[in-house]
Motif scaffolding. Structure first.
Motif, mmCIF file in Angstrom:
data_model
loop_
_atom_site.group_PDB
_atom_site.id
_atom_site.type_symbol
_atom_site.label_atom_id
_atom_site.label_comp_id
_atom_site.label_asym_id
_atom_site.label_seq_id
_atom_site.Cartn_x
_atom_site.Cartn_y
_atom_site.Cartn_z
ATOM 1 N N TYR A 13 -23.750 -7.785 -25.557
ATOM 2 C CA TYR A 13 -24.588 -6.674 -25.994
ATOM 3 C C TYR A 13 -23.743 -5.403 -25.940
ATOM 4 O O TYR A 13 -23.260 -5.004 -24.880
ATOM 5 N N TRP A 14 -23.543 -4.789 -27.116
ATOM 6 C CA TRP A 14 -22.740 -3.581 -27.203
ATOM 7 C C TRP A 14 -23.611 -2.450 -27.754
ATOM 8 O O TRP A 14 -24.273 -2.604 -28.777
ATOM 9 N N LEU A 15 -23.586 -1.306 -27.058
ATOM 10 C CA LEU A 15 -24.277 -0.108 -27.535
ATOM 11 C C LEU A 15 -23.266 1.025 -27.568
ATOM 12 O O LEU A 15 -22.695 1.401 -26.542
ATOM 13 N N PHE A 16 -23.003 1.559 -28.755
ATOM 14 C CA PHE A 16 -21.983 2.581 -28.950
ATOM 15 C C PHE A 16 -22.665 3.935 -29.151
ATOM 16 O O PHE A 16 -23.471 4.103 -30.081
ATOM 17 N N HIS A 17 -22.342 4.895 -28.289
ATOM 18 C CA HIS A 17 -22.892 6.245 -28.415
ATOM 19 C C HIS A 17 -21.904 7.201 -29.072
ATOM 20 O O HIS A 17 -22.256 8.343 -29.368
ATOM 21 N N SER A 18 -20.668 6.756 -29.286
ATOM 22 C CA SER A 18 -19.643 7.579 -29.917
ATOM 23 C C SER A 18 -18.913 6.757 -30.972
ATOM 24 O O SER A 18 -18.636 5.562 -30.767
ATOM 25 N N ALA A 19 -18.600 7.390 -32.090
ATOM 26 C CA ALA A 19 -17.902 6.684 -33.163
ATOM 27 C C ALA A 19 -16.511 6.256 -32.739
ATOM 28 O O ALA A 19 -15.967 5.275 -33.261
ATOM 29 N N SER A 20 -15.920 6.961 -31.798
ATOM 30 C CA SER A 20 -14.569 6.613 -31.338
ATOM 31 C C SER A 20 -14.547 5.305 -30.558
ATOM 32 O O SER A 20 -13.484 4.722 -30.364
ATOM 33 N N ASP A 21 -15.713 4.838 -30.084
ATOM 34 C CA ASP A 21 -15.773 3.591 -29.327
ATOM 35 C C ASP A 21 -15.935 2.371 -30.227
ATOM 36 O O ASP A 21 -15.870 1.236 -29.748
ATOM 37 N N LEU A 22 -16.166 2.589 -31.513
ATOM 38 C CA LEU A 22 -16.385 1.479 -32.433
ATOM 39 C C LEU A 22 -15.101 0.685 -32.656
ATOM 40 O O LEU A 22 -13.997 1.213 -32.468
ATOM 41 N N PRO A 23 -15.215 -0.580 -33.084
ATOM 42 C CA PRO A 23 -14.011 -1.336 -33.480
ATOM 43 C C PRO A 23 -13.274 -0.622 -34.608
ATOM 44 O O PRO A 23 -13.876 0.108 -35.403
ATOM 45 N N CYS A 24 -11.982 -0.824 -34.689
ATOM 46 C CA CYS A 24 -11.156 -0.108 -35.669
ATOM 47 C C CYS A 24 -11.631 -0.345 -37.097
ATOM 48 O O CYS A 24 -11.704 0.587 -37.899
ATOM 49 N N SER A 25 -11.944 -1.596 -37.442
ATOM 50 C CA SER A 25 -12.376 -1.890 -38.802
ATOM 51 C C SER A 25 -13.685 -1.194 -39.134
ATOM 52 O O SER A 25 -13.895 -0.743 -40.275
ATOM 53 N N THR A 26 -14.564 -1.078 -38.171
ATOM 54 C CA THR A 26 -15.853 -0.411 -38.399
ATOM 55 C C THR A 26 -15.676 1.089 -38.576
ATOM 56 O O THR A 26 -16.358 1.714 -39.391
ATOM 57 N N ARG A 27 -14.744 1.667 -37.834
ATOM 58 C CA ARG A 27 -14.512 3.114 -37.960
ATOM 59 C C ARG A 27 -14.044 3.476 -39.364
ATOM 60 O O ARG A 27 -14.428 4.512 -39.910
#
Length: 411
Positions: free
Chosen positions: A382-396
């Motif tokens: 379960y992953w919850l990302f509150h910042s775009a910088s924490d996203l996987p590289c491909s998703t960013r």
């Protein structure tokens, strides 16, 4: 030969046997023809360096003195050549004639992804990978005079009226291969039109279109028109549109969701991203569901994402999914699978607390959610990302493309 003796490109080294089945005996007779007319197309370079014809000059073993290579017999191409096409071993080039080294350098040979594969060098253009197989086969038949035109029928001793149906003027010539595909009025008009429009001298599919027009006129009694035949080629050009992520209305947030299953049925998961009117990142999630189907993951993605929005305090949510089936299931109230009915009930409870709308979106504009869903199915957490910088590289990367409004062509 390749399947029977596991010697992919060494036709000449297939072992001799005293007894062969009749089909195999005939294949053995073609061994020399295969070796002369086949060429190795480089991939990952796993083939034998000395015995595979990967340079177009024949096996390199035959270019050395006494046919004895100074390196091990099992030397592979990728052990000598790098991805950039340069020979890696500095002492190696001196063991080959200068003409061979020059040929390798001038031809720009390099390794590629995928396996090495053998190709037929005669009429190589006819077997171009992007050319439809039926066009390639028909082009090959023309080159080998295997298309039965009127002259061929006449040579078989069958008497009939011989006149080219692809010519409209009086005094039409007999129908031969050269006349039908090169010299007829239809062929001349097609070659002239496309050579001037596209600046090309030859298009393989035009020969098939000429043959089709000829057969339609002769056997189906369809009216013949040169301009009509050309229009049939240029009119069905593919239509396309540009799709991109659209910002939500003022006062709303947009939630893009998707589900994924590795194998369907396999390890499944969902993912989604929430953004506001200014394309600002609010939150994203990726959830692993264990073994399940792709459809069930997409259904759960809608409900789980809205629960997150409620918990995080977003009251006006526009949900987008690239599955039209999922959107219709939540829009209708008819009979459905028990799990879908359960998710509908959960959605009704959520709708009593927040305002929602569920819409369909083309998959090309749902790339961020798709990337997160694949991340969830792969990691099973379960992953919850509150910042775009924490996203996987491909998703960013996909997130940036959406923010700048870059669209994708959809045919």
């Amino acid at each position: 030969m390749r399947a029977k003796y596991e010697v992919p490109f060494l036709w000449s080294q297939a072992p001799q046997r005293q007894s062969h089945s009749p089909p195999w005996a005939q294949l053995r007779k073609l061994r020399h023809l295969l070796q002369v007319n086949c060429h190795l197309l480089l991939g990952n370079g796993e083939s034998n360096f000395w015995d595979a014809d990967w340079t177009g000059l024949g096996p390199l073993r035959g270019l050395l003195q006494n046919n004895h290579p100074p390196y091990p017999l099992n030397l592979k191409i990728n052990q000598v050549m790098g991805p950039d096409g340069l020979l890696q071993n500095k002492s190696f080039p001196a063991s080959l004639p200068a003409s061979v080294r020059l040929h390798i350098t001038s031809e720009g040979m390099s390794l590629r992804q995928g396996e090495d594969r053998i190709i037929w060098t005669r009429a190589r253009w006819a077997w171009y990978p992007l050319l439809p197989p039926k066009i390639a086969i028909f082009s090959w038949k023309i080159l080998h005079k295997a298309v039965l035109v009127d002259i061929g029928v006449k040579n078989k001793g069958i008497q009939m009226a011989f006149a080219c149906v692809c010519c409209q003027s009086e005094g039409r010539s007999e129908e031969s291969l050269d006349h039908l595909f090169v010299g007829s009025e239809l062929a001349s008009a097609m070659w002239s039109f496309f050579s001037s429009s596209l600046d090309v001298d030859c298009l393989p599919n035009q020969s098939a279109d000429i043959w089709l027009a000829r057969n339609e006129h002769r056997f189906e009694n369809r009216p013949f028109s040169i301009q009509h035949s050309i229009n049939k080629l240029i009119n069905p050009l593919p239509t396309f549109s540009v799709v991109k992520w659209i910002r939500p209305p003022r006062g709303w947030v947009k939630l893009n969701v998707d589900g994924s299953s590795r194998g369907n049925t396999g390890l499944s998961g969902s993912g989604g991203v929430c953004r506001n009117k200014k394309s600002e990142f609010l939150f994203a999630f990726a959830i692993g569901y264990g073994v399940g189907s792709n459809f069930m993951a997409k259904v759960r993605a809608v409900v789980d994402s809205l629960k997150l929005c409620k918990d995080l305090g977003y009251s006006n949510v526009e949900v987008e999914s690239d599955s039209i089936t999922v959107v219709n299931l939540f829009s209708n109230t008819g009979k459905a699978h028990w799990f879908v009915c359960y998710c509908r009930h959960q959605l009704d409870i959520l709708r009593s607390a927040i305002a929602t709308s569920i819409k369909h979106i083309p998959w090309q504009a749902n790339a961020v959610a798709d990337s997160l869903a694949r991340w969830g199915s792969s990691n099973q957490q379960y992953w919850l990302f509150h910042s775009a910088s924490d996203l996987p590289c491909s998703t960013r990367g996909e997130l940036v493309l959406d923010r700048v409004g870059l669209g994708t062509i959809r045919f």
